[in-house]
Design an enzyme around this catalytic site. Structure first.
Site, PDB file in Angstrom:
ATOM      1  N   PRO A 183      25.838 -13.136  21.587  1.00  0.00           N
ATOM      2  CA  PRO A 183      26.482 -11.985  20.966  1.00  0.00           C
ATOM      3  C   PRO A 183      27.218 -11.106  21.969  1.00  0.00           C
ATOM      4  CG  PRO A 183      24.256 -12.234  20.144  1.00  0.00           C
ATOM      5  CD  PRO A 183      24.406 -13.177  21.285  1.00  0.00           C
ATOM      6  N   GLU A 184      28.496 -10.977  21.772  1.00  0.00           N
ATOM      7  CA  GLU A 184      29.286  -9.995  22.503  1.00  0.00           C
ATOM      8  C   GLU A 184      29.566  -8.864  21.522  1.00  0.00           C
ATOM      9  OE1 GLU A 184      32.526 -11.767  24.759  1.00  0.00           O
ATOM     10  OE2 GLU A 184      31.456 -13.664  24.902  1.00  0.00           O
TER      11      GLU A 184
END
Length: 276
Positions: free
Chosen positions: A2-3
DNA sequence: CAAGTTACCTGACGGC
DNA sequence: TGCCGTCAGGTAACTT
């Protein structure tokens, strides 16, 4: 992995199920995360309190309680949050379960345990930007993140461009995937020394970073690898990467072969013609 | 002090 | 089949 876009999608996904709900019970696994909180502290700060807002800063998800206490999640590489009925089977790597008063449960799952959970007491939440987020750079969508800011910050540095934009103190939320995609969109080489980038090029990069992130959020976050969205359905929208993981393929602009090279210890993908 | 390197983790994958 | 090495990458701590 997850960015910023994935965290934002998780936030939007779970927010309606959390706001206004009070916390009834907390269950922790015995595995340690990169940083975690004792059950004793969780119970003291959270039990009986109500979640009032769910926010995001950088790659952190923030659950604000009516007591002003703050529960913070970081997803590391493989972390995820989801809302489940109480009787849903417990998954391997579920490390925290927060039972809400309406008989649903918020569950934090993290296979590789690079993620973290933080808990701030009410008195610790008054000036987050100068405490918890002291070393975190501006949000990509903030006015403070602009070409001039980057130009000034970079002029005394010799780092590769890609490393620089992946550094959280420079700008929040950009990891390896969106660094690659943004640099391709801006036609800038990942290995350029940052003190050699012009103001005009920085302005272009700011614009492209925003466009790439916005597009990814609109696509519901990427579904690469083990990212699962907050409703636990894998891959409802797939972000179409133009450069990340595409080594050996043809560049969508000029048909040259996309290259792969390690920059700053991370796999980097680029078109040596378009991003000269 | 900047920049580069390593540790932390598990699972998927490829080679033999 | 199964064993082993490699890779994935966010962040902090470490070394150069």
């Amino acid at each position: 992995m997850p960015e910023l876009p994935e965290v934002e999608v998780i936030r939007r996904g779970i927010r309606p199920f959390l706001t206004g709900k009070s916390i009834k019970k907390i269950i922790l696994s015995d595995k340690k995360l990169r940083h975690s909180v004792s059950l004793w502290d969780m119970n003291r700060e959270l039990l009986g309190n109500t979640i009032v807002t769910v926010k995001r800063r950088a790659k952190y998800l923030l659950c604000h309680l009516d007591s002003s206490a703050l529960l913070i999640f970081h997803f590391g590489m493989t972390g995820n949050l989801g809302i489940f009925p109480l009787d849903a089977p417990i998954a391997k790597h579920d490390h925290l379960r927060i039972e809400l008063h309406n008989d649903t449960e918020l569950r934090f799952n993290d296979t590789r345990r690079f993620g973290s959970i933080h808990l701030l007491r009410p008195e610790e939440t008054v000036d987050l930007e100068n405490t918890f987020f002291k070393t975190t750079g501006p949000e990509p969508f903030d006015a403070a993140f602009n070409g001039e800011y980057l130009f000034n910050r970079a002029k005394k540095k010799t780092q590769p461009l890609k490393t620089f934009i992946m550094t959280n103190a420079t700008v929040a939320g950009i990891g390896n995937i969106y660094a690659n995609e943004s640099l391709f969109a801006a036609r800038l080489s990942p290995v350029r020394k940052v003190n050699k980038i012009s103001l005009e090029e920085w302005n272009t990069l700011v614009k492209e970073i925003r466009r790439v992130l916005q597009h990814a959020i609109a696509c519901g976050g990427s579904t690469i690898s083990d990212f699962v969205n907050a409703s636990q359905e894998s891959g409802y929208f797939q972000m179409n990467f133009k450069i990340y993981g595409k080594d050996g393929d043809k560049c969508s602009i000029c048909s040259s072969i996309i290259q792969k090279q390690v920059v700053g210890g991370r796999a980097s993908f680029y078109c040596s013609v378009c991003q000269g």
